[in-house]
Design a protein around this motif. Structure first.
Motif, short mmCIF file in Angstrom:
data_model
loop_
_atom_site.label_atom_id
_atom_site.label_comp_id
_atom_site.label_asym_id
_atom_site.label_seq_id
_atom_site.Cartn_x
_atom_site.Cartn_y
_atom_site.Cartn_z
N ALA A 54 0.72 -1.06 0.21
CA ALA A 54 -0.42 0.24 0.04
C ALA A 54 0.77 1.34 0.02
O ALA A 54 0.02 2.58 -0.23
CB ALA A 54 -0.97 0.18 0.67
N LEU A 55 1.84 1.38 0.11
CA LEU A 55 2.77 2.40 -0.23
C LEU A 55 3.61 3.44 -1.22
O LEU A 55 4.74 4.27 -0.89
CB LEU A 55 3.95 3.50 1.13
CG LEU A 55 4.87 3.89 1.66
CD1 LEU A 55 3.36 5.08 2.05
CD2 LEU A 55 5.63 3.64 2.85
N GLY A 90 3.07 4.54 -5.01
CA GLY A 90 2.23 5.48 -5.52
C GLY A 90 1.60 5.27 -6.46
O GLY A 90 1.98 4.33 -7.58
N MET A 112 -1.36 3.11 -7.08
CA MET A 112 -1.54 3.01 -5.82
C MET A 112 -1.04 4.66 -6.26
O MET A 112 -0.31 4.80 -7.18
CB MET A 112 -0.41 2.04 -4.91
CG MET A 112 -0.35 0.65 -5.00
SD MET A 112 0.45 -0.26 -4.37
CE MET A 112 -0.14 -1.42 -4.61
N THR A 113 -1.68 5.11 -4.91
CA THR A 113 -1.02 6.21 -4.65
C THR A 113 -0.94 7.03 -3.41
O THR A 113 -2.27 6.21 -2.53
CB THR A 113 -2.34 7.33 -5.26
OG1 THR A 113 -2.62 7.60 -6.28
CG2 THR A 113 -2.22 8.97 -4.42
N VAL A 114 -0.18 7.50 -2.42
CA VAL A 114 -0.09 7.77 -1.46
C VAL A 114 -0.17 9.27 -1.52
O VAL A 114 0.68 9.82 -2.52
CB VAL A 114 0.88 7.86 -0.82
CG1 VAL A 114 1.44 8.28 0.31
CG2 VAL A 114 1.69 5.84 -0.93
N TRP A 149 -7.02 2.88 2.22
CA TRP A 149 -6.37 3.58 4.27
C TRP A 149 -6.57 4.88 3.95
O TRP A 149 -5.18 5.77 3.82
CB TRP A 149 -4.90 2.66 4.45
CG TRP A 149 -4.87 1.65 3.96
CD1 TRP A 149 -4.89 0.27 4.86
CD2 TRP A 149 -4.78 0.82 3.07
NE1 TRP A 149 -4.85 -0.49 4.70
CE2 TRP A 149 -4.45 -0.86 2.86
CE3 TRP A 149 -4.55 0.80 1.65
CZ2 TRP A 149 -4.99 -1.40 2.49
CZ3 TRP A 149 -5.14 -0.29 0.39
CH2 TRP A 149 -4.66 -2.17 0.78
N SER A 155 -1.25 9.97 6.10
CA SER A 155 -1.10 9.66 4.40
C SER A 155 -2.35 9.36 4.16
O SER A 155 -3.12 7.71 5.13
CB SER A 155 -0.48 8.85 3.53
OG SER A 155 0.73 9.55 4.01
N SER A 156 -3.08 8.63 3.24
CA SER A 156 -4.29 8.58 2.45
C SER A 156 -3.69 8.13 1.64
O SER A 156 -2.84 8.43 0.81
CB SER A 156 -5.08 9.89 1.73
OG SER A 156 -6.23 9.90 3.04
N VAL A 157 -4.05 6.18 1.59
CA VAL A 157 -2.90 5.11 0.55
C VAL A 157 -3.92 4.62 -0.31
O VAL A 157 -4.77 4.23 -0.44
CB VAL A 157 -2.25 4.61 1.48
CG1 VAL A 157 -1.72 2.85 0.47
CG2 VAL A 157 -1.18 5.13 2.37
N TYR A 158 -4.84 4.84 -1.32
CA TYR A 158 -5.21 3.84 -2.40
C TYR A 158 -4.51 3.42 -3.30
O TYR A 158 -3.51 3.49 -3.50
CB TYR A 158 -5.58 5.42 -4.09
CG TYR A 158 -5.88 6.81 -2.11
CD1 TYR A 158 -7.46 6.66 -2.88
CD2 TYR A 158 -5.74 7.74 -2.00
CE1 TYR A 158 -8.43 7.30 -2.24
CE2 TYR A 158 -6.29 8.70 -1.46
CZ TYR A 158 -7.48 8.86 -0.98
OH TYR A 158 -8.33 9.85 -1.03
N ASN A 159 -5.49 1.92 -3.03
CA ASN A 159 -4.87 0.87 -3.96
C ASN A 159 -5.59 0.38 -4.97
O ASN A 159 -6.89 0.09 -4.94
CB ASN A 159 -3.97 0.29 -2.53
CG ASN A 159 -3.83 -1.29 -3.56
OD1 ASN A 159 -4.96 -1.98 -4.38
ND2 ASN A 159 -3.15 -1.57 -2.88
#
Length: 264
Positions: free
Chosen positions: A14-15, A17, A56-58, A206, A253-257
């Motif tokens: 998840a980390l 990006g 993914m994006t952080v 997250w 952080s907001s973690v997008y996946n």
């Protein structure tokens, strides 16, 4: 390997990006303002033969960085990691390669400038006043390194300091001698599937993942002022170089996946 297994494995990454995003911090029951999956280079990340690959994006929502004697608050959205993860060997899916959002010299790390508290003089009155105000920008000098199952990331970076007197080439850290930020996951927090809130929108998030890096070395300044004539002033102001003790970076952080097959 089923898609559900792949997606489950992807959440452990998840980390790493994904696309640079205009993303608001998600609230339960609220609409997610996230629409930049297309910045992931899906043709380089996703392998349709194996169904492996993740975008993914952080987005850093809040944070504090201490470098030498400088304490800098990281504002919401001022730092993002953008790209995806390819898994070229299906027999070893934990062998992953970070793929940045674009070949633009930023290595998938995007930031906005933030004010250095106290400015050049270290006093509140000089913080936002003309020639004494200083802006700092985090710049990656190489690709991030991902630690898949611990959700850790190593970011080799430099800090660019901008000020009328310092010129446009003033840095703390460099490509050959970077600040190495080893961000370890402290608490992932609760994961949410975006589709549960917005049907048809892929991926998970997250919203409140916390990370921390400590005791990293910070080199002295270079290129500050004409022919580096003000390097000494920056070093004196920031108490640099610093061997590591006391230097830290803490983030929320907001973690997008999203698995690659979700974005086809």
């Amino acid at each position: 390997m089923t898609r559900s297994v792949i997606l489950g494995a992807a959440t452990a990454l998840a980390l790493v990006g994904g696309g640079v995003a205009d993303a608001a911090a998600p609230v339960s029951g609220a609409k997610y303002d996230f629409k930049n999956w297309d910045t992931c280079q899906l043709d380089k990340v996703y392998d349709p033969a194996t169904d492996l690959g993740t975008c993914m994006t952080v987005v850093v929502r809040d944070g504090t960085m201490r470098v030498g004697s400088l304490n800098v608050q990281i504002a919401d959205g001022s730092l993002m990691i953008a790209g995806g993860v390819s898994q070229p060997d299906p027999t070893h899916p934990t062998n992953q390669v970070f793929v940045p959002a674009a070949n633009d010299g930023k290595f998938g790390v995007y930031s906005k400038s933030i004010s250095v508290p106290g400015g050049a003089l270290g006093t509140g009155s000089s913080e936002d006043f003309g020639p004494t105000a200083i802006q700092a920008t985090v710049e990656a000098v190489a690709l991030p390194s991902v630690q898949p199952y611990t959700l850790g990331v190593e970011l080799p970076v430099r800090l660019k300091l901008t000020n009328p007197l310092l010129g446009n080439n003033c840095y703390i850290g460099s490509a050959s001698n970077p600040i190495r930020l080893s961000l370890a996951l402290q608490d992932a927090g609760a994961a949410q599937w975006i589709s549960d809130t917005v049907p048809g929108v892929p991926g998970g998030v997250w919203p409140q993942a916390t990370h921390k890096a400590t005791n990293f070395a910070v080199p002295g300044a270079t290129g500050c002022g004409l022919f580096g004539s003000l390097n000494w002033a920056v070093n004196q102001r920031a108490n640099l170089p610093s061997g590591g003790s006391g230097n830290s970076l803490s983030t929320t952080s907001s973690v997008y996946n999203a698995a690659g097959w979700e974005l086809l």
